[in-house]
Enzyme design. Structure first.
Site, PDB file in Angstrom:
ATOM      1  N   ASN A  12       0.864  -1.182   0.000  1.00 51.92           N
ATOM      2  CA  ASN A  12       0.000   0.000   0.000  1.00 51.92           C
ATOM      3  C   ASN A  12       0.899   1.229   0.000  1.00 51.92           C
ATOM      4  OD1 ASN A  12      -1.794   2.057   0.450  1.00 51.92           O
ATOM      5  ND2 ASN A  12      -2.390   1.406   2.512  1.00 51.92           N
ATOM      6  N   LYS A  14       0.102   4.273  -0.227  1.00 50.82           N
ATOM      7  CA  LYS A  14      -0.530   5.472   0.346  1.00 50.82           C
ATOM      8  C   LYS A  14      -0.292   6.658  -0.612  1.00 50.82           C
ATOM      9  CE  LYS A  14      -0.189   3.298   4.807  1.00 50.82           C
ATOM     10  NZ  LYS A  14      -0.062   3.400   6.269  1.00 50.82           N
ATOM     11  N   HIS A 104      -9.405   1.256   5.035  1.00 57.81           N
ATOM     12  CA  HIS A 104      -8.117   1.466   5.703  1.00 57.81           C
ATOM     13  C   HIS A 104      -8.331   2.420   6.881  1.00 57.81           C
ATOM     14  CE1 HIS A 104      -4.008   2.659   6.495  1.00 57.81           C
ATOM     15  NE2 HIS A 104      -3.649   1.549   5.883  1.00 57.81           N
ATOM     16  N   GLU A 106      -6.738   4.845   7.874  1.00 55.71           N
ATOM     17  CA  GLU A 106      -6.544   6.259   7.540  1.00 55.71           C
ATOM     18  C   GLU A 106      -7.798   6.845   6.883  1.00 55.71           C
ATOM     19  OE1 GLU A 106      -2.807   5.682   5.514  1.00 55.71           O
ATOM     20  OE2 GLU A 106      -1.971   5.068   7.440  1.00 55.71           O
ATOM     21  N   GLU A 174      -5.156  -4.910  10.459  1.00 49.01           N
ATOM     22  CA  GLU A 174      -4.139  -3.882  10.686  1.00 49.01           C
ATOM     23  C   GLU A 174      -4.415  -3.158  11.998  1.00 49.01           C
ATOM     24  OE1 GLU A 174      -2.129  -2.640   6.747  1.00 49.01           O
ATOM     25  OE2 GLU A 174      -3.770  -1.273   7.153  1.00 49.01           O
ATOM     26  N   GLY A 180       2.742   2.256  10.886  1.00 48.78           N
ATOM     27  CA  GLY A 180       3.726   3.336  10.811  1.00 48.78           C
ATOM     28  C   GLY A 180       4.444   3.619  12.122  1.00 48.78           C
ATOM     29  N   SER A 220       3.738  -2.153  10.335  1.00 45.73           N
ATOM     30  CA  SER A 220       5.186  -2.230  10.570  1.00 45.73           C
ATOM     31  C   SER A 220       5.804  -3.562  10.128  1.00 45.73           C
ATOM     32  CB  SER A 220       5.508  -1.932  12.036  1.00 45.73           C
ATOM     33  OG  SER A 220       5.100  -0.611  12.359  1.00 45.73           O
TER      34      SER A 220
HETATM   35  O1  LIG Z   1      -1.126   0.869   6.825  1.00 48.36           O
HETATM   36  C1  LIG Z   1      -0.385  -0.022   6.455  1.00 48.36           C
HETATM   37  C2  LIG Z   1      -0.651  -0.731   5.194  1.00 48.36           C
HETATM   38  O2  LIG Z   1      -1.932  -0.491   4.735  1.00 48.36           O
HETATM   39  C3  LIG Z   1       0.814  -0.405   7.221  1.00 48.36           C
HETATM   40  O3  LIG Z   1       1.711   0.641   7.187  1.00 48.36           O
HETATM   41  P1  LIG Z   1       3.219   0.410   7.714  1.00 48.36           P
HETATM   42  O4  LIG Z   1       3.716  -0.857   7.071  1.00 48.36           O
HETATM   43  O5  LIG Z   1       3.944   1.627   7.264  1.00 48.36           O
HETATM   44  O6  LIG Z   1       3.126   0.264   9.204  1.00 48.36           O
END
Ligand SMILES: O=C(CO)COP(=O)(O)O
Length: 262
Positions: A12, A14, A104, A106, A174, A180, A220
């Site tokens: 992903n 983003k 997601h 976010e 997740e 992150g 992560s």
């Molecule tokens: O949100 C994520 C994937 O959709 C995970 O992000 P990270 O791998 O940066 O922690």
């Protein structure tokens, strides 16, 4: 329960990498994969670039028949009309997207997407022949108050209300606190929630579909920890954020077999 599920490694991106950068990245990824044929032969790899990259990625993947899937990071619950800024599942299908990320954390937090929105988007994805990569996960507060499984399980139930799972589904667990943060869940935590999600899938869609549906872990994930997650029986792959933007790191994650038993 001895169903073999193809491991799925999804990147992903983003809001990173423009369309020119996406071309360079996918080319490098294809080289890395062809270099590692044996290792990744039984895994599926997909990237989820920004909308504006998708046409470039489509052209590249189609021209060279690259073994790389791709999808969008979101879609509209509507098919067309006066929805400024929205992207229809029909447009994504036209670009040969196989998948679309839905729900997601976010989107849920920064764009106030509700469980009802997520449910409508899953239905919209199916209407256009796209496989949803449905994200669920608890915040640190949820974890403290309700344990790890309660919120993801409730989100899964809400997202699948009235949904025909046989039209295709990937679930991504997740935990919000792991995204992150550099602090991944432990493989045992991921397994516990993945198993709980699969049990709900069995209840909703039957044992057969539940055991054929892939449940990913995200938060992560790095080359150094991917193998430990994939050793868990109910974890079928990873949804990778930050580490999916680094070609060496992502290629190394995709070649996870190398690390198993190493
Ligand atoms: O949100 C994520 C994937 O959709 C995970 O992000 P990270 O791998 O940066 O922690």
């Amino acid at each position: 329960m001895a169903v073999k599920r193809t491991p799925f490694i999804a990147g992903n991106w983003k809001m990173n990498l423009d369309h020119l950068q996406s071309i360079a990245f996918v080319q490098k990824l294809a080289w890395a994969l062809s270099d590692a044929k044996h290792d990744f032969a039984d895994a599926e790899v997909a990237v989820f670039p920004p909308f504006t990259d998708l046409r470039s990625v489509q052209t590249l993947v189609a021209a060279d028949a690259l073994p790389i899937g791709y999808g969008a990071q979101d879609l509209s619950k509507h098919d067309s009309g006066a929805y400024t800024g929205e992207i229809s599942g029909a447009f994504l299908k036209q670009l040969d997207c196989g998948y679309v990320i839905i729900g997601h954390s976010e989107r849920r937090t920064l764009h106030a997407e509700t469980d009802a929105d997520v449910n409508a988007k899953v239905v919209a994805a199916h209407r256009h022949g796209l496989v949803p990569v449905l994200c669920v996960g608890e915040t640190a507060e949820d974890l403290e108050q309700h344990g790890a499984s309660a919120v993801p399980v409730a989100q899964l139930r809400a997202a699948l209300d009235g949904v025909d799972v046989s039209k295709g589904l990937v679930v991504a667990y997740e935990p919000v606190w792991a995204i992150g943060s550099g602090q991944a869940a432990t493989p045992a935590q991921a397994e516990q929630v993945a198993a709980a999600l699969r049990a709900v899938l069995a209840e909703i869609a039957g044992e057969e579909l539940a055991s054929a549906t892939r449940v990913l872990y995200g938060g992560s994930v790095k080359a150094a920890n991917i193998a430990s997650f994939l050793r868990e029986p109910n974890v079928d792959g990873a949804l990778v954020g930050g580490a999916s933007l680094d070609i060496d790191e992502f290629s190394s994650i995709v070649r996870f077999k190398k690390h198993v038993g190493a």
